[in-house]
Design a protein around this motif. Structure first.
Motif, PDB file in Angstrom:
ATOM      1  N   HIS A  54     -26.318 -18.635 -15.948  1.00 28.79           N
ATOM      2  CA  HIS A  54     -27.318 -19.666 -15.646  1.00 28.79           C
ATOM      3  C   HIS A  54     -26.745 -20.796 -14.787  1.00 28.79           C
ATOM      4  CE1 HIS A  54     -31.142 -18.417 -17.183  1.00 28.79           C
ATOM      5  NE2 HIS A  54     -31.600 -19.641 -17.371  1.00 28.79           N
ATOM      6  N   TRP A  55     -25.614 -20.541 -14.137  1.00 30.05           N
ATOM      7  CA  TRP A  55     -25.070 -21.388 -13.083  1.00 30.05           C
ATOM      8  C   TRP A  55     -24.799 -20.479 -11.890  1.00 30.05           C
ATOM      9  CZ3 TRP A  55     -23.719 -26.740 -13.042  1.00 30.05           C
ATOM     10  CH2 TRP A  55     -23.989 -27.419 -14.246  1.00 30.05           C
ATOM     11  N   TRP A  56     -24.530 -21.086 -10.731  1.00 30.23           N
ATOM     12  CA  TRP A  56     -24.291 -20.337  -9.493  1.00 30.23           C
ATOM     13  C   TRP A  56     -22.852 -20.528  -9.060  1.00 30.23           C
ATOM     14  CZ3 TRP A  56     -28.028 -17.077  -8.254  1.00 30.23           C
ATOM     15  CH2 TRP A  56     -29.323 -17.350  -8.705  1.00 30.23           C
ATOM     16  N   LEU A  57     -22.227 -19.449  -8.567  1.00 29.14           N
ATOM     17  CA  LEU A  57     -20.793 -19.425  -8.321  1.00 29.14           C
ATOM     18  C   LEU A  57     -20.482 -19.149  -6.856  1.00 29.14           C
ATOM     19  CD1 LEU A  57     -19.774 -17.202 -11.376  1.00 29.14           C
ATOM     20  CD2 LEU A  57     -20.296 -19.654 -11.341  1.00 29.14           C
ATOM     21  N   ASN A  58     -19.359 -19.704  -6.418  1.00 27.11           N
ATOM     22  CA  ASN A  58     -18.848 -19.439  -5.068  1.00 27.11           C
ATOM     23  C   ASN A  58     -17.818 -18.317  -5.104  1.00 27.11           C
ATOM     24  OD1 ASN A  58     -18.584 -19.839  -2.282  1.00 27.11           O
ATOM     25  ND2 ASN A  58     -16.873 -21.261  -2.551  1.00 27.11           N
TER      26      ASN A  58
ATOM     27  N   ASP B 100     -15.867 -22.195   3.308  1.00 24.62           N
ATOM     28  CA  ASP B 100     -15.059 -23.392   3.548  1.00 24.62           C
ATOM     29  C   ASP B 100     -14.929 -24.276   2.317  1.00 24.62           C
ATOM     30  OD1 ASP B 100     -14.599 -22.924   6.390  1.00 24.62           O
ATOM     31  OD2 ASP B 100     -16.743 -23.302   6.621  1.00 24.62           O
ATOM     32  N   VAL B 101     -15.327 -23.750   1.181  1.00 21.09           N
ATOM     33  CA  VAL B 101     -15.362 -24.506  -0.068  1.00 21.09           C
ATOM     34  C   VAL B 101     -14.473 -23.796  -1.077  1.00 21.09           C
ATOM     35  CG1 VAL B 101     -16.911 -25.395  -1.873  1.00 21.09           C
ATOM     36  CG2 VAL B 101     -17.723 -25.211   0.493  1.00 21.09           C
ATOM     37  N   PRO B 102     -13.764 -24.529  -1.960  1.00 18.46           N
ATOM     38  CA  PRO B 102     -12.893 -23.855  -2.932  1.00 18.46           C
ATOM     39  C   PRO B 102     -13.617 -22.776  -3.719  1.00 18.46           C
ATOM     40  CG  PRO B 102     -12.487 -26.217  -2.961  1.00 18.46           C
ATOM     41  CD  PRO B 102     -13.660 -26.005  -2.046  1.00 18.46           C
ATOM     42  N   ALA B 103     -12.903 -21.710  -4.014  1.00 10.80           N
ATOM     43  CA  ALA B 103     -13.506 -20.547  -4.668  1.00 10.80           C
ATOM     44  C   ALA B 103     -13.999 -20.850  -6.073  1.00 10.80           C
ATOM     45  CB  ALA B 103     -12.494 -19.402  -4.716  1.00 10.80           C
ATOM     46  N   ASP B 104     -13.419 -21.881  -6.726  1.00 11.55           N
ATOM     47  CA  ASP B 104     -13.832 -22.179  -8.099  1.00 11.55           C
ATOM     48  C   ASP B 104     -15.055 -23.094  -8.163  1.00 11.55           C
ATOM     49  OD1 ASP B 104     -12.681 -24.561  -7.291  1.00 11.55           O
ATOM     50  OD2 ASP B 104     -11.483 -24.837  -9.109  1.00 11.55           O
ATOM     51  N   THR B 105     -15.644 -23.421  -7.023  1.00  5.37           N
ATOM     52  CA  THR B 105     -16.836 -24.253  -6.997  1.00  5.37           C
ATOM     53  C   THR B 105     -17.997 -23.528  -7.677  1.00  5.37           C
ATOM     54  OG1 THR B 105     -16.145 -25.322  -4.940  1.00  5.37           O
ATOM     55  CG2 THR B 105     -18.493 -25.427  -5.476  1.00  5.37           C
ATOM     56  N   PHE B 106     -18.739 -24.259  -8.492  1.00  8.38           N
ATOM     57  CA  PHE B 106     -19.960 -23.710  -9.074  1.00  8.38           C
ATOM     58  C   PHE B 106     -21.053 -24.770  -8.999  1.00  8.38           C
ATOM     59  CE2 PHE B 106     -17.483 -25.566 -12.451  1.00  8.38           C
ATOM     60  CZ  PHE B 106     -18.365 -26.074 -13.392  1.00  8.38           C
ATOM     61  N   ALA B 107     -22.304 -24.352  -9.209  1.00  5.83           N
ATOM     62  CA  ALA B 107     -23.411 -25.252  -8.895  1.00  5.83           C
ATOM     63  C   ALA B 107     -24.639 -24.948  -9.730  1.00  5.83           C
ATOM     64  CB  ALA B 107     -23.760 -25.140  -7.403  1.00  5.83           C
TER      65      ALA B 107
ATOM     66  N   GLN C 196     -32.500 -29.125  -4.122  1.00  2.58           N
ATOM     67  CA  GLN C 196     -31.815 -29.874  -5.179  1.00  2.58           C
ATOM     68  C   GLN C 196     -30.483 -29.177  -5.481  1.00  2.58           C
ATOM     69  OE1 GLN C 196     -34.029 -32.275  -5.259  1.00  2.58           O
ATOM     70  NE2 GLN C 196     -35.526 -30.816  -4.429  1.00  2.58           N
ATOM     71  N   ALA C 197     -29.448 -29.952  -5.737  1.00  5.69           N
ATOM     72  CA  ALA C 197     -28.139 -29.341  -5.975  1.00  5.69           C
ATOM     73  C   ALA C 197     -27.244 -30.253  -6.796  1.00  5.69           C
ATOM     74  CB  ALA C 197     -27.449 -28.998  -4.649  1.00  5.69           C
ATOM     75  N   LEU C 198     -26.521 -29.646  -7.710  1.00  8.47           N
ATOM     76  CA  LEU C 198     -25.411 -30.272  -8.426  1.00  8.47           C
ATOM     77  C   LEU C 198     -24.221 -29.354  -8.229  1.00  8.47           C
ATOM     78  CD1 LEU C 198     -23.928 -32.081 -10.519  1.00  8.47           C
ATOM     79  CD2 LEU C 198     -25.026 -30.706 -12.321  1.00  8.47           C
ATOM     80  N   TYR C 199     -23.237 -29.810  -7.455  1.00  8.00           N
ATOM     81  CA  TYR C 199     -22.041 -29.017  -7.182  1.00  8.00           C
ATOM     82  C   TYR C 199     -20.881 -29.558  -8.017  1.00  8.00           C
ATOM     83  CZ  TYR C 199     -24.662 -28.354  -2.736  1.00  8.00           C
ATOM     84  OH  TYR C 199     -25.617 -28.110  -1.776  1.00  8.00           O
ATOM     85  N   VAL C 200     -20.078 -28.644  -8.565  1.00  5.36           N
ATOM     86  CA  VAL C 200     -18.881 -29.014  -9.317  1.00  5.36           C
ATOM     87  C   VAL C 200     -17.694 -28.306  -8.670  1.00  5.36           C
ATOM     88  CG1 VAL C 200     -17.769 -29.035 -11.575  1.00  5.36           C
ATOM     89  CG2 VAL C 200     -20.273 -29.230 -11.416  1.00  5.36           C
ATOM     90  N   MET C 201     -16.686 -29.084  -8.273  1.00  2.23           N
ATOM     91  CA  MET C 201     -15.513 -28.536  -7.586  1.00  2.23           C
ATOM     92  C   MET C 201     -14.262 -28.895  -8.375  1.00  2.23           C
ATOM     93  SD  MET C 201     -16.390 -29.007  -3.522  1.00  2.23           S
ATOM     94  CE  MET C 201     -17.119 -30.637  -3.561  1.00  2.23           C
ATOM     95  N   PRO C 202     -13.869 -28.056  -9.316  1.00  2.00           N
ATOM     96  CA  PRO C 202     -12.717 -28.380 -10.166  1.00  2.00           C
ATOM     97  C   PRO C 202     -11.425 -28.625  -9.391  1.00  2.00           C
ATOM     98  CG  PRO C 202     -14.001 -26.607 -11.147  1.00  2.00           C
ATOM     99  CD  PRO C 202     -14.561 -26.824  -9.767  1.00  2.00           C
ATOM    100  N   ASP C 203     -11.148 -27.816  -8.371  1.00  2.00           N
ATOM    101  CA  ASP C 203      -9.912 -28.001  -7.604  1.00  2.00           C
ATOM    102  C   ASP C 203      -9.827 -29.398  -6.999  1.00  2.00           C
ATOM    103  OD1 ASP C 203      -8.701 -25.630  -8.082  1.00  2.00           O
ATOM    104  OD2 ASP C 203      -9.086 -24.734  -6.119  1.00  2.00           O
ATOM    105  N   GLU C 204     -10.977 -29.941  -6.638  1.00  2.00           N
ATOM    106  CA  GLU C 204     -11.029 -31.255  -5.993  1.00  2.00           C
ATOM    107  C   GLU C 204     -11.339 -32.382  -6.972  1.00  2.00           C
ATOM    108  OE1 GLU C 204     -10.371 -31.789  -2.799  1.00  2.00           O
ATOM    109  OE2 GLU C 204     -10.058 -29.648  -2.386  1.00  2.00           O
ATOM    110  N   GLN C 205     -11.562 -32.030  -8.245  1.00  2.00           N
ATOM    111  CA  GLN C 205     -11.981 -33.021  -9.248  1.00  2.00           C
ATOM    112  C   GLN C 205     -13.193 -33.812  -8.746  1.00  2.00           C
ATOM    113  OE1 GLN C 205     -10.588 -33.722 -12.602  1.00  2.00           O
ATOM    114  NE2 GLN C 205     -10.240 -31.582 -12.049  1.00  2.00           N
ATOM    115  N   MET C 206     -14.171 -33.059  -8.232  1.00  2.00           N
ATOM    116  CA  MET C 206     -15.305 -33.663  -7.538  1.00  2.00           C
ATOM    117  C   MET C 206     -16.620 -33.116  -8.075  1.00  2.00           C
ATOM    118  SD  MET C 206     -15.862 -33.845  -3.376  1.00  2.00           S
ATOM    119  CE  MET C 206     -14.247 -34.597  -3.141  1.00  2.00           C
ATOM    120  N   VAL C 207     -17.608 -34.007  -8.148  1.00  2.00           N
ATOM    121  CA  VAL C 207     -18.982 -33.663  -8.493  1.00  2.00           C
ATOM    122  C   VAL C 207     -19.880 -34.234  -7.398  1.00  2.00           C
ATOM    123  CG1 VAL C 207     -20.867 -34.026 -10.141  1.00  2.00           C
ATOM    124  CG2 VAL C 207     -18.526 -33.676 -10.976  1.00  2.00           C
TER     125      VAL C 207
END
Length: 366
Positions: free
Chosen positions: A295-299, A311-318, A325-336
């Motif tokens: 129930h989440w979307w993966l890169n 061009d986005v880290p492979a562990d990004t999910f959304a 509408q989008a909520l992106y989570v990028m663990p490698d970058e510690q970014m939301v």
């Protein structure tokens, strides 16, 4: 003597320097980085906030864009009438927030992924082999057409939300015939999500259900802007009708970024977050489109395709929703990253937006 003096001086340096690993939490609100909205973000803003009368330009018509890095706001911009206080319709981001809420219920020991849905939603006795994990993978096997306003005659979701199914959306879904065996094919379905929302009522009990999203998830995270509509049967419209401000939605992202932990409390089991982020491989790759997890979307690439956002880290999910509408989570970058929009022309490209965000944050040219 000199060695003792050196030890004291080093100790003073350590005491006066903030720990690099210190975690920041939005308590009560997000802190702002000193260089937030610096000139480095101009390329991001030019792409994300195309003027409403410039349809031919490359770019997208955003209502809000918020970027959190290591617990601080590094970029935030809104297009009127949206503001930082606006509870914006999130559309299908609701599905991923529902999955997060289910994670709290899982932490309370209320279900197992392998449980048959019929245990919690008796109408599913017509399809006794469908498990909760099948619904979370959008793989119930029920016949479904996720077409929207541009193809209403072929759609399953339009009558569910607006006409004959709106009184009881889960019951409408369960009445669909089986197309394939459960768990054998990914078929994106807002109906699957609404059956999960109905099952949650039995899991937590009807007396708690009405307030459960707030008591179990929103209030512990400090979320105050949430509005979640219900259908006429009282079931949360888990597929579509959650409203929330960008800053509050980012709190969901931070919870997921930190493996289900909020400050000292483990709200979601770590293995639940791992399940959300595990690729369900029984899908067909679509260029540029994220691939399904729980129930989440993966890169992450499916066996027959490349990584959706190269061009986005492979562990990004959304968590992703209709009209951009989008909520992106990028663990490698510690970014939301949170993006709200009314992007009916679908000009936004996830890879392009996130590539520019990453470049702005690093100071590089996109």
């Amino acid at each position: 003597m000199k060695q003792a003096l050196l030890v004291v001086m080093l100790s003073l340096v350590v005491l006066s320097t903030p720990a690099q690993s210190e975690e920041l939490w939005p308590v009560p609100d997000w802190s702002q980085a000193a260089d937030s909205n610096s000139p480095a973000w101009r390329q991001v803003q030019a792409y994300a906030f195309t003027a409403r009368d410039e349809q031919s330009r490359e770019g997208a018509r955003s209502d809000a864009l918020l970027v959190i890095k290591q617990g601080r706001i590094v970029y935030e911009h809104y297009a009127a009438p949206t503001t930082a206080q606006t509870s914006h319709l999130t559309w299908s981001i609701s599905k991923s927030v529902l999955a997060t809420l289910l994670g709290v219920a899982r932490n309370e020991g209320r279900f197992e992924l392998s449980d048959p849905v019929a245990r919690f939603y008796p109408a599913m006795q017509a399809h006794p082999r469908i498990r909760l994990q099948d619904l979370l993978h959008w793989a119930s096997g029920l016949d479904w057409q996720e077409d929207y306003e541009y193809a209403p005659l072929n759609s399953s979701v339009v009558p569910m939300l607006y006409t004959r199914g709106r009184g009881d959306m889960a019951a409408y879904t369960v009445a669909r015939p089986a197309a394939v065996e459960p768990g054998q094919r990914f078929l994106y379905s807002s109906g699957d999500s609404n059956v999960l929302a109905a099952a949650l009522r039995t899991m937590v009990g009807p007396e708690r259900y009405q307030q459960y999203p707030w008591d179990a998830l929103f209030s512990p995270l400090g979320i105050t802007s949430a509005v979640w509509e219900r259908d006429a049967s009282g079931t949360l419209v888990g597929s579509s009708y959650l409203y929330m401000s960008a800053r509050d939605l980012a709190r969901i992202g931070l919870l997921m970024l930190r493996d289900g932990r909020w400050q000292s409390q483990q709200l979601l089991p770590k293995d639940w977050v791992a399940f959300n982020r595990t690729l369900f491989t029984k899908a067909v790759a679509q260029p540029g489109e994220a691939n399904p997890g729980g129930h989440w979307w993966l890169n992450q690439p499916l066996p027959d395709g490349q990584r959706p956002w190269p061009d986005v880290p492979a562990d990004t999910f959304a968590a992703l929703g209709h009209w951009g509408q989008a909520l992106y989570v990028m663990p490698d970058e510690q970014m939301v990253v949170v993006r709200f929009a009314d992007d009916r022309d679908e000009q936004l490209r996830h890879n392009e937006l996130l590539k520019r965000v990453l470049a702005a944050q690093s100071g590089a040219q996109p």
